[in-house]
Write an enzyme that holds these catalytic residues in place. Structure first.
Site, PDB file in Angstrom:
ATOM      1  N   SER A   1       0.830  -1.204   0.000  1.00 10.75           N
ATOM      2  CA  SER A   1       0.000   0.000   0.000  1.00 10.75           C
ATOM      3  C   SER A   1       0.861   1.248   0.000  1.00 10.75           C
ATOM      4  O   SER A   1       0.353   2.348  -0.181  1.00 10.75           O
ATOM      5  CB  SER A   1      -0.922   0.001   1.223  1.00 10.75           C
TER       6      SER A   1
ATOM      7  N   GLU B   1      -5.342  -0.242  -7.849  1.00  9.07           N
ATOM      8  CA  GLU B   1      -4.370   0.794  -8.204  1.00  9.07           C
ATOM      9  C   GLU B   1      -3.115   0.081  -8.715  1.00  9.07           C
ATOM     10  O   GLU B   1      -2.472  -0.650  -7.978  1.00  9.07           O
ATOM     11  CB  GLU B   1      -4.040   1.627  -6.948  1.00  9.07           C
TER      12      GLU B   1
ATOM     13  N   ASN C   1      -2.902   6.373  -1.093  1.00  8.54           N
ATOM     14  CA  ASN C   1      -2.524   6.683   0.283  1.00  8.54           C
ATOM     15  C   ASN C   1      -1.843   8.033   0.441  1.00  8.54           C
ATOM     16  O   ASN C   1      -1.812   8.581   1.528  1.00  8.54           O
ATOM     17  CB  ASN C   1      -1.674   5.553   0.866  1.00  8.54           C
TER      18      ASN C   1
HETATM   19  N1  CAA Z   1     -18.060  -9.976   1.944  1.00  2.00           N
HETATM   20  C1  CAA Z   1     -19.259 -10.082   1.354  1.00  2.00           C
HETATM   21  N2  CAA Z   1     -20.222  -9.152   1.463  1.00  2.00           N
HETATM   22  C2  CAA Z   1     -19.946  -8.085   2.234  1.00  2.00           C
HETATM   23  C3  CAA Z   1     -18.711  -7.922   2.915  1.00  2.00           C
HETATM   24  C4  CAA Z   1     -17.745  -8.934   2.726  1.00  2.00           C
HETATM   25  N3  CAA Z   1     -16.515  -8.870   3.293  1.00  2.00           N
HETATM   26  N4  CAA Z   1     -18.744  -6.741   3.590  1.00  2.00           N
HETATM   27  C5  CAA Z   1     -19.944  -6.195   3.358  1.00  2.00           C
HETATM   28  N5  CAA Z   1     -20.673  -7.003   2.547  1.00  2.00           N
HETATM   29  C6  CAA Z   1     -21.995  -6.758   1.973  1.00  2.00           C
HETATM   30  C7  CAA Z   1     -23.103  -6.646   2.955  1.00  2.00           C
HETATM   31  O1  CAA Z   1     -23.658  -7.901   3.235  1.00  2.00           O
HETATM   32  C8  CAA Z   1     -24.090  -5.727   2.217  1.00  2.00           C
HETATM   33  O2  CAA Z   1     -24.840  -6.419   1.245  1.00  2.00           O
HETATM   34  P1  CAA Z   1     -26.250  -5.802   0.692  1.00  2.00           P
HETATM   35  O3  CAA Z   1     -25.994  -4.427   0.161  1.00  2.00           O
HETATM   36  O4  CAA Z   1     -26.656  -6.761  -0.356  1.00  2.00           O
HETATM   37  O5  CAA Z   1     -27.120  -5.762   1.906  1.00  2.00           O
HETATM   38  C9  CAA Z   1     -23.178  -4.803   1.440  1.00  2.00           C
HETATM   39  O6  CAA Z   1     -21.913  -5.472   1.341  1.00  2.00           O
HETATM   40  C10 CAA Z   1     -22.997  -3.512   2.135  1.00  2.00           C
HETATM   41  O7  CAA Z   1     -22.550  -3.749   3.444  1.00  2.00           O
HETATM   42  P2  CAA Z   1     -23.095  -2.994   4.702  1.00  2.00           P
HETATM   43  O8  CAA Z   1     -24.553  -2.678   4.543  1.00  2.00           O
HETATM   44  O9  CAA Z   1     -22.648  -3.754   5.919  1.00  2.00           O
HETATM   45  O10 CAA Z   1     -22.264  -1.663   4.770  1.00  2.00           O
HETATM   46  P3  CAA Z   1     -21.936  -0.589   3.669  1.00  2.00           P
HETATM   47  O11 CAA Z   1     -23.072  -0.322   2.753  1.00  2.00           O
HETATM   48  O12 CAA Z   1     -21.315   0.549   4.410  1.00  2.00           O
HETATM   49  O13 CAA Z   1     -20.783  -1.257   2.804  1.00  2.00           O
HETATM   50  C11 CAA Z   1     -18.438  -1.214   2.664  1.00  2.00           C
HETATM   51  C12 CAA Z   1     -19.645  -1.773   3.390  1.00  2.00           C
HETATM   52  C13 CAA Z   1     -18.374  -1.767   1.243  1.00  2.00           C
HETATM   53  C14 CAA Z   1     -17.214  -1.711   3.422  1.00  2.00           C
HETATM   54  C15 CAA Z   1     -18.551   0.344   2.618  1.00  2.00           C
HETATM   55  O14 CAA Z   1     -18.779   0.844   3.907  1.00  2.00           O
HETATM   56  C16 CAA Z   1     -17.322   0.998   2.074  1.00  2.00           C
HETATM   57  O15 CAA Z   1     -17.133   1.063   0.872  1.00  2.00           O
HETATM   58  N6  CAA Z   1     -16.469   1.539   2.974  1.00  2.00           N
HETATM   59  C17 CAA Z   1     -15.237   2.165   2.587  1.00  2.00           C
HETATM   60  C18 CAA Z   1     -14.212   1.122   2.355  1.00  2.00           C
HETATM   61  C19 CAA Z   1     -12.902   1.709   1.925  1.00  2.00           C
HETATM   62  O16 CAA Z   1     -12.695   2.901   1.838  1.00  2.00           O
HETATM   63  N7  CAA Z   1     -11.959   0.815   1.668  1.00  2.00           N
HETATM   64  C20 CAA Z   1     -10.627   1.206   1.315  1.00  2.00           C
HETATM   65  C21 CAA Z   1      -9.797   1.203   2.533  1.00  2.00           C
HETATM   66  S1  CAA Z   1      -8.152   1.692   2.181  1.00  2.00           S
HETATM   67  C22 CAA Z   1      -7.440   0.294   1.622  1.00  2.00           C
HETATM   68  O17 CAA Z   1      -7.983  -0.778   1.577  1.00  2.00           O
HETATM   69  C23 CAA Z   1      -6.067   0.420   1.128  1.00  2.00           C
HETATM   70  C24 CAA Z   1      -4.996   0.893   1.983  1.00  2.00           C
HETATM   71  O18 CAA Z   1      -3.902   0.900   1.487  1.00  2.00           O
HETATM   72  C25 CAA Z   1      -5.119   1.336   3.385  1.00  2.00           C
END
Ligand code: CAA
Length: 299
Positions: A134, A167, A205
């Protein structure tokens, strides 16, 4: 929420890839799942049997959520799980006949270089070698492998099965053919790519870490409560999560490590970690994974 899945594309797939994912933590098992969901066969390599067991159970739970939401059948979920083959303590065997090896071990340059030295020796010479780092320099990681022109950064986002972005990071010696092959592979599993050059933090990042750090400073300086900071950023900017919730999701230790690395690489004080963030990490408040971060997850 619309999931980036095209499960009915199974039948359309012309060529299944042999993939190795090295490291079975959050990112490694998510990457393995994303490939297996598109019909590819994945060797998931780790040095810890417990780590591999945990990884398979995480994948199973995630697939169960897709089944519960009727995004796939239980039979499809089982077939996806069966495509992931855990391999303990035998990296050479895991990568012996792969099309692509993706390293997702923890963020330490020396450990990643050790892995790439083995990948360079043991993977087929035409295999693509990718790192999910990352923030660590792809150029530096690639220098440990024979054939650094086939090494590229493929930075997946957590949770990998849901997040659309990969990315791609072009190291100093990465060839254009490698970038195009990595793009093809990422798009083949339903992702969209953005390409960045190999400078500190790449794009994601470089921009995300100062934002998360600034949210911690805002809390530290009493600008607003944690809930208000998150509400303002979530609803005001239309982000899926507020920055403090997202920090807990990523892991506060991961954030401090990335900020420290970026500060060291650039000398730019904009990457100085908020003292409160550092103190929380020292106290073991790492976010969701430890049960406590900016919020309490003990329930
Ligand atoms: N596997 C399968 N399904 C999943 C899941 C998983 N691990 N996590 C969530 N879901 C599903 C849920 O069951 C739900 O399904 P439905 O819409 O059909 O009901 C759907 O995904 C949405 O989940 P939630 O309702 O619980 O919550 P949400 O709408 O907030 O979505 C999320 C969850 C996709 C994580 C969303 O909150 C999100 O996009 N958050 C931001 C994540 C982000 O920014 N990630 C990047 C982090 S930085 C990184 O990774 C890199 C780095 O270098 C640090």
């Amino acid at each position: 929420m619309q999931l980036p899945l095209q499960l009915n594309s199974f039948e359309k797939m012309e060529h299944t890839l042999k993939v190795a994912v090295v490291g079975s933590g959050t990112m490694g098992n998510g990457i393995a799942q994303a490939f297996a969901m598109q019909g590819h066969s994945v060797a998931l390599a780790d040095i810890s049997k417990d780590g591999l067991d945990r990884a398979l159970s995480t994948v199973k739970k995630s697939l169960e959520r897709f089944v519960a939401k009727e995004k796939m059948t239980a039979k499809e979920a089982e077939a996806i799980g069966d495509r992931i083959h855990p391999i303990c303590n035998d990296l050479g065997a895991a990568v012996a006949d792969v099309d692509i090896a993706i390293e997702a071990v923890f963020e330490r340059e020396d450990v990643k270089k050790e892995v790439f030295s083995v990948l360079g020796e043991q993977a087929p010479s035409e295999a693509l070698l990718a790192t999910n780092t990352s923030s660590i320099s792809v150029t530096s990681i690639a220098s440990a492998a024979s054939g650094p022109e086939r090494v590229i950064g493929m930075h997946f986002m957590n949770p990998v099965p849901l997040m659309k972005l990969v990315e791609l990071v072009r190291g100093e010696r990465t060839s254009d053919a490698t970038v195009e092959r990595a793009r093809e592979i990422a798009e083949g599993i339903g992702k969209t790519v953005g390409v960045a050059e190999d400078y500190a933090g790449f794009v994601s990042n470089r921009i995300l870490m100062p934002m998360l750090n600034e949210a911690a400073f805002a809390l530290h300086e009493g600008v607003a409560t944690r809930e208000d900071i998150d509400t303002i950023m979530k609803l005001g900017m239309n982000h899926p999560m507020g920055p403090l919730t997202l920090s807990d999701f990523i892991g506060l230790d991961v954030i401090v490590d990335i900020l420290d690395y970026l500060l060291k690489q650039t000398g730019d004080p904009k990457f100085r970690a908020c003292p409160m963030l550092r103190r929380m990490v020292q106290a073991g408040k790492l976010g969701r994974k430890s049960g406590e971060g900016f919020y309490d997850y003990s329930e």
